[in-house]
Design a protein around this motif. Structure first.
Motif, PDB file in Angstrom:
ATOM      1  N   VAL A   1       0.853  -1.184   0.000  1.00 56.04           N
ATOM      2  CA  VAL A   1       0.000   0.000   0.000  1.00 56.04           C
ATOM      3  C   VAL A   1       0.893   1.240   0.000  1.00 56.04           C
ATOM      4  O   VAL A   1       1.849   1.324   0.767  1.00 56.04           O
ATOM      5  N   GLY A   2       0.608   2.183  -0.891  1.00 55.49           N
ATOM      6  CA  GLY A   2       1.375   3.427  -0.972  1.00 55.49           C
ATOM      7  C   GLY A   2       2.602   3.347  -1.852  1.00 55.49           C
ATOM      8  O   GLY A   2       3.309   4.341  -2.020  1.00 55.49           O
ATOM      9  N   GLU A   3       2.904   2.179  -2.410  1.00 53.42           N
ATOM     10  CA  GLU A   3       4.060   2.024  -3.289  1.00 53.42           C
ATOM     11  C   GLU A   3       3.590   1.633  -4.687  1.00 53.42           C
ATOM     12  O   GLU A   3       2.455   1.201  -4.873  1.00 53.42           O
ATOM     13  N   SER A   4       4.482   1.785  -5.667  1.00 50.37           N
ATOM     14  CA  SER A   4       4.107   1.423  -7.036  1.00 50.37           C
ATOM     15  C   SER A   4       4.986   0.331  -7.626  1.00 50.37           C
ATOM     16  O   SER A   4       4.682  -0.219  -8.673  1.00 50.37           O
ATOM     17  N   THR A   5       6.077  -0.013  -6.934  1.00 50.04           N
ATOM     18  CA  THR A   5       7.001  -1.034  -7.423  1.00 50.04           C
ATOM     19  C   THR A   5       6.896  -2.284  -6.562  1.00 50.04           C
ATOM     20  O   THR A   5       6.976  -2.205  -5.340  1.00 50.04           O
ATOM     21  N   PRO A   6       6.729  -3.441  -7.191  1.00 53.12           N
ATOM     22  CA  PRO A   6       6.664  -4.683  -6.410  1.00 53.12           C
ATOM     23  C   PRO A   6       7.994  -4.995  -5.727  1.00 53.12           C
ATOM     24  O   PRO A   6       9.057  -4.676  -6.244  1.00 53.12           O
ATOM     25  N   ARG A   7       7.889  -5.603  -4.544  1.00 49.23           N
ATOM     26  CA  ARG A   7       9.057  -6.062  -3.800  1.00 49.23           C
ATOM     27  C   ARG A   7       8.795  -7.481  -3.317  1.00 49.23           C
ATOM     28  O   ARG A   7       7.648  -7.898  -3.212  1.00 49.23           O
ATOM     29  N   THR A   8       9.867  -8.197  -3.008  1.00 45.40           N
ATOM     30  CA  THR A   8       9.747  -9.557  -2.495  1.00 45.40           C
ATOM     31  C   THR A   8      10.216  -9.583  -1.045  1.00 45.40           C
ATOM     32  O   THR A   8      11.291  -9.075  -0.728  1.00 45.40           O
ATOM     33  N   PHE A   9       9.373 -10.172  -0.186  1.00 45.48           N
ATOM     34  CA  PHE A   9       9.700 -10.321   1.227  1.00 45.48           C
ATOM     35  C   PHE A   9       9.727 -11.803   1.581  1.00 45.48           C
ATOM     36  O   PHE A   9       8.918 -12.577   1.061  1.00 45.48           O
ATOM     37  N   ARG A  10      10.639 -12.184   2.459  1.00 51.03           N
ATOM     38  CA  ARG A  10      10.692 -13.556   2.960  1.00 51.03           C
ATOM     39  C   ARG A  10      10.243 -13.546   4.415  1.00 51.03           C
ATOM     40  O   ARG A  10      10.917 -13.029   5.282  1.00 51.03           O
ATOM     41  N   PHE A  11       9.056 -14.089   4.641  1.00 44.34           N
ATOM     42  CA  PHE A  11       8.497 -14.180   5.983  1.00 44.34           C
ATOM     43  C   PHE A  11       8.822 -15.561   6.537  1.00 44.34           C
ATOM     44  O   PHE A  11       8.744 -16.553   5.824  1.00 44.34           O
ATOM     45  N   TRP A  12       9.164 -15.626   7.810  1.00 43.57           N
ATOM     46  CA  TRP A  12       9.493 -16.880   8.465  1.00 43.57           C
ATOM     47  C   TRP A  12       8.263 -17.391   9.187  1.00 43.57           C
ATOM     48  O   TRP A  12       7.692 -16.692  10.012  1.00 43.57           O
ATOM     49  N   SER A  13       7.855 -18.596   8.849  1.00 44.74           N
ATOM     50  CA  SER A  13       6.655 -19.144   9.471  1.00 44.74           C
ATOM     51  C   SER A  13       6.999 -20.012  10.676  1.00 44.74           C
ATOM     52  O   SER A  13       6.137 -20.281  11.498  1.00 44.74           O
ATOM     53  N   GLY A  14       8.215 -20.458  10.786  1.00 49.00           N
ATOM     54  CA  GLY A  14       8.596 -21.314  11.910  1.00 49.00           C
ATOM     55  C   GLY A  14       8.055 -22.719  11.709  1.00 49.00           C
ATOM     56  O   GLY A  14       7.000 -22.916  11.139  1.00 49.00           O
ATOM     57  N   GLY A  15       8.784 -23.704  12.170  1.00 47.62           N
ATOM     58  CA  GLY A  15       8.414 -25.098  11.963  1.00 47.62           C
ATOM     59  C   GLY A  15       7.063 -25.480  12.518  1.00 47.62           C
ATOM     60  O   GLY A  15       6.338 -26.258  11.930  1.00 47.62           O
ATOM     61  N   ASP A  16       6.689 -24.941  13.672  1.00 46.73           N
ATOM     62  CA  ASP A  16       5.421 -25.304  14.296  1.00 46.73           C
ATOM     63  C   ASP A  16       4.236 -24.547  13.724  1.00 46.73           C
ATOM     64  O   ASP A  16       3.095 -24.808  14.081  1.00 46.73           O
ATOM     65  N   TYR A  17       4.494 -23.593  12.842  1.00 46.82           N
ATOM     66  CA  TYR A  17       3.420 -22.741  12.332  1.00 46.82           C
ATOM     67  C   TYR A  17       3.102 -23.021  10.870  1.00 46.82           C
ATOM     68  O   TYR A  17       2.601 -22.170  10.157  1.00 46.82           O
TER      69      TYR A  17
END
Length: 113
Positions: free
Chosen positions: A55-71
């Protein structure tokens, strides 16, 4: 994998922006990332990569979210929500937050715009 999901994934791979090949950014714990569009996503054993426009940006970016083994269950739920956001661009806001990495489960939401 259903044929609809396979087609959506194929479309995402062929239409993914050039930033999809860039090294993913690490998110800040406690910050919520709200995407107006999701161009691609990838779920690994402990990670969830999202390429999209915040939201508020015009260029796509890639994020790496950590879900953790138990999640892994929460990550698979987010996988379904990201897919819905991909197939209906402009209709939903996809958000991901993680209060404290590896300690609390991630929170993933989909909101109609």
């Amino acid at each position: 994998m259903s044929s609809f999901r396979a087609l959506a994934l194929l479309a995402a791979l062929s239409l993914a922006p050039s930033t999809a090949g860039a090294e993913p950014e690490a998110p800040v714990s406690g910050e919520t990332y709200v995407f107006t569009s999701v161009d691609a996503y990838s779920v690994g054993p402990t990670t969830f990569d999202v390429t999209g426009t915040l939201v508020g940006e015009s260029t796509p970016r890639t994020f790496r979210f950590w879900s953790g083994g138990d999640y892994a269950v929460e990550a698979s739920r987010c996988d379904r929500l990201a897919l819905l956001a991909m197939t209906r661009p402009g209709r939903y806001l996809f958000s991901w937050s993680h209060e404290i990495a590896y300690i609390s489960p991630p929170t993933c939401t989909l909101t109609r715009q």
